[in-house]
Design a protein around this motif. Structure first.
Motif, PDB file in Angstrom:
ATOM      1  N   ASP A 215      18.043  28.391  47.285  1.00  0.00           N
ATOM      2  CA  ASP A 215      16.918  28.996  47.994  1.00  0.00           C
ATOM      3  C   ASP A 215      16.690  28.308  49.332  1.00  0.00           C
ATOM      4  O   ASP A 215      16.415  28.952  50.339  1.00  0.00           O
ATOM      5  N   VAL A 216      16.791  26.996  49.320  1.00  0.00           N
ATOM      6  CA  VAL A 216      16.626  26.200  50.536  1.00  0.00           C
ATOM      7  C   VAL A 216      17.860  25.316  50.678  1.00  0.00           C
ATOM      8  O   VAL A 216      18.245  24.621  49.739  1.00  0.00           O
ATOM      9  N   VAL A 217      18.475  25.352  51.856  1.00  0.00           N
ATOM     10  CA  VAL A 217      19.666  24.549  52.104  1.00  0.00           C
ATOM     11  C   VAL A 217      19.244  23.079  52.212  1.00  0.00           C
ATOM     12  O   VAL A 217      18.363  22.747  53.004  1.00  0.00           O
ATOM     13  N   PRO A 218      19.867  22.194  51.428  1.00  0.00           N
ATOM     14  CA  PRO A 218      19.540  20.775  51.534  1.00  0.00           C
ATOM     15  C   PRO A 218      19.839  20.258  52.949  1.00  0.00           C
ATOM     16  O   PRO A 218      20.814  20.695  53.566  1.00  0.00           O
ATOM     17  N   PRO A 219      19.005  19.363  53.454  1.00  0.00           N
ATOM     18  CA  PRO A 219      19.189  18.872  54.828  1.00  0.00           C
ATOM     19  C   PRO A 219      20.594  18.351  55.123  1.00  0.00           C
ATOM     20  O   PRO A 219      21.122  18.577  56.211  1.00  0.00           O
ATOM     21  N   GLU A 220      21.218  17.718  54.148  1.00  0.00           N
ATOM     22  CA  GLU A 220      22.553  17.163  54.377  1.00  0.00           C
ATOM     23  C   GLU A 220      23.638  18.236  54.471  1.00  0.00           C
ATOM     24  O   GLU A 220      24.762  17.956  54.886  1.00  0.00           O
ATOM     25  N   LEU A 221      23.316  19.486  54.111  1.00  0.00           N
ATOM     26  CA  LEU A 221      24.296  20.577  54.181  1.00  0.00           C
ATOM     27  C   LEU A 221      23.969  21.592  55.278  1.00  0.00           C
ATOM     28  O   LEU A 221      24.691  22.580  55.436  1.00  0.00           O
ATOM     29  N   GLU A 222      22.919  21.352  56.044  1.00  0.00           N
ATOM     30  CA  GLU A 222      22.509  22.320  57.064  1.00  0.00           C
ATOM     31  C   GLU A 222      23.602  22.578  58.105  1.00  0.00           C
ATOM     32  O   GLU A 222      23.861  23.723  58.466  1.00  0.00           O
ATOM     33  N   GLU A 223      24.244  21.531  58.582  1.00  0.00           N
ATOM     34  CA  GLU A 223      25.288  21.722  59.601  1.00  0.00           C
ATOM     35  C   GLU A 223      26.462  22.515  59.047  1.00  0.00           C
ATOM     36  O   GLU A 223      27.010  23.377  59.738  1.00  0.00           O
ATOM     37  N   GLU A 224      26.859  22.241  57.808  1.00  0.00           N
ATOM     38  CA  GLU A 224      27.954  22.995  57.172  1.00  0.00           C
ATOM     39  C   GLU A 224      27.574  24.468  57.023  1.00  0.00           C
ATOM     40  O   GLU A 224      28.393  25.350  57.268  1.00  0.00           O
ATOM     41  N   ALA A 225      26.343  24.734  56.620  1.00  0.00           N
ATOM     42  CA  ALA A 225      25.887  26.115  56.446  1.00  0.00           C
ATOM     43  C   ALA A 225      25.836  26.840  57.788  1.00  0.00           C
ATOM     44  O   ALA A 225      26.231  28.003  57.882  1.00  0.00           O
ATOM     45  N   LYS A 226      25.371  26.151  58.823  1.00  0.00           N
ATOM     46  CA  LYS A 226      25.335  26.753  60.160  1.00  0.00           C
ATOM     47  C   LYS A 226      26.744  27.049  60.655  1.00  0.00           C
ATOM     48  O   LYS A 226      26.997  28.088  61.269  1.00  0.00           O
ATOM     49  N   GLN A 227      27.675  26.143  60.394  1.00  0.00           N
ATOM     50  CA  GLN A 227      29.063  26.355  60.807  1.00  0.00           C
ATOM     51  C   GLN A 227      29.678  27.524  60.047  1.00  0.00           C
ATOM     52  O   GLN A 227      30.412  28.333  60.611  1.00  0.00           O
ATOM     53  N   ALA A 228      29.374  27.638  58.767  1.00  0.00           N
ATOM     54  CA  ALA A 228      29.872  28.761  57.977  1.00  0.00           C
ATOM     55  C   ALA A 228      29.350  30.074  58.546  1.00  0.00           C
ATOM     56  O   ALA A 228      30.095  31.054  58.660  1.00  0.00           O
ATOM     57  N   ALA A 229      28.078  30.102  58.930  1.00  0.00           N
ATOM     58  CA  ALA A 229      27.500  31.311  59.525  1.00  0.00           C
ATOM     59  C   ALA A 229      28.180  31.634  60.851  1.00  0.00           C
ATOM     60  O   ALA A 229      28.500  32.789  61.136  1.00  0.00           O
ATOM     61  N   ALA A 230      28.438  30.615  61.661  1.00  0.00           N
ATOM     62  CA  ALA A 230      29.085  30.827  62.957  1.00  0.00           C
ATOM     63  C   ALA A 230      30.518  31.322  62.805  1.00  0.00           C
ATOM     64  O   ALA A 230      31.007  32.090  63.640  1.00  0.00           O
ATOM     65  N   ASN A 231      31.186  30.920  61.725  1.00  0.00           N
ATOM     66  CA  ASN A 231      32.580  31.305  61.503  1.00  0.00           C
ATOM     67  C   ASN A 231      32.746  32.646  60.804  1.00  0.00           C
ATOM     68  O   ASN A 231      33.867  33.149  60.690  1.00  0.00           O
ATOM     69  N   CYS A 232      31.663  33.233  60.323  1.00  0.00           N
ATOM     70  CA  CYS A 232      31.756  34.506  59.606  1.00  0.00           C
ATOM     71  C   CYS A 232      32.266  35.592  60.546  1.00  0.00           C
ATOM     72  O   CYS A 232      31.632  35.865  61.579  1.00  0.00           O
ATOM     73  N   PRO A 233      33.383  36.237  60.224  1.00  0.00           N
ATOM     74  CA  PRO A 233      33.964  37.225  61.135  1.00  0.00           C
ATOM     75  C   PRO A 233      33.131  38.497  61.311  1.00  0.00           C
ATOM     76  O   PRO A 233      33.319  39.221  62.292  1.00  0.00           O
ATOM     77  N   THR A 234      32.217  38.753  60.391  1.00  0.00           N
ATOM     78  CA  THR A 234      31.381  39.954  60.517  1.00  0.00           C
ATOM     79  C   THR A 234      29.922  39.625  60.805  1.00  0.00           C
ATOM     80  O   THR A 234      29.067  40.520  60.773  1.00  0.00           O
ATOM     81  N   SER A 235      29.637  38.355  61.043  1.00  0.00           N
ATOM     82  CA  SER A 235      28.254  37.907  61.304  1.00  0.00           C
ATOM     83  C   SER A 235      27.299  38.324  60.191  1.00  0.00           C
ATOM     84  O   SER A 235      26.157  38.691  60.426  1.00  0.00           O
ATOM     85  N   ALA A 236      27.795  38.231  58.967  1.00  0.00           N
ATOM     86  CA  ALA A 236      26.993  38.642  57.802  1.00  0.00           C
ATOM     87  C   ALA A 236      26.018  37.576  57.340  1.00  0.00           C
ATOM     88  O   ALA A 236      25.149  37.848  56.536  1.00  0.00           O
ATOM     89  N   ILE A 237      26.151  36.355  57.871  1.00  0.00           N
ATOM     90  CA  ILE A 237      25.309  35.255  57.411  1.00  0.00           C
ATOM     91  C   ILE A 237      24.229  34.955  58.440  1.00  0.00           C
ATOM     92  O   ILE A 237      24.508  34.769  59.621  1.00  0.00           O
ATOM     93  N   ALA A 238      23.005  34.900  57.947  1.00  0.00           N
ATOM     94  CA  ALA A 238      21.873  34.546  58.798  1.00  0.00           C
ATOM     95  C   ALA A 238      21.301  33.219  58.310  1.00  0.00           C
ATOM     96  O   ALA A 238      21.302  32.940  57.109  1.00  0.00           O
ATOM     97  N   VAL A 239      20.861  32.398  59.242  1.00  0.00           N
ATOM     98  CA  VAL A 239      20.185  31.154  58.896  1.00  0.00           C
ATOM     99  C   VAL A 239      18.834  31.127  59.630  1.00  0.00           C
ATOM    100  O   VAL A 239      18.717  31.646  60.728  1.00  0.00           O
TER     101      VAL A 239
END
Length: 63
Positions: free
Chosen positions: A37-61
């Motif tokens: 439900d909430v991204v742990p602070p230590e994983l925020e950068e990884e989650a943001k990078q995953a969103a940036a790498n999504c080829p269809t921009s399907a991930i929102a943060v």
């Protein structure tokens, strides 16, 4: 921070799951989804990078 995967836009490429599998996983339909439900602070950068790498921009943060 929260994250959301648009199921209509997801093409199941797996880039988010492979780069941040603590936050993203495949659901029963074979689409990626956030598994927290909430991204742990230590994983925020990884989650943001995953969103940036999504080829269809399907991930929102959001903060």
């Amino acid at each position: 921070m929260k994250t959301f995967v648009d199921q209509d836009a997801c093409i199941s490429c797996g880039m988010c799951v492979s780069s941040c599998n603590t936050v993203y996983e495949f659901n029963d339909d074979g689409k990626a989804e956030a598994q927290v439900d909430v991204v742990p602070p230590e994983l925020e950068e990884e989650a943001k990078q995953a969103a940036a790498n999504c080829p269809t921009s399907a991930i929102a943060v959001s903060e």
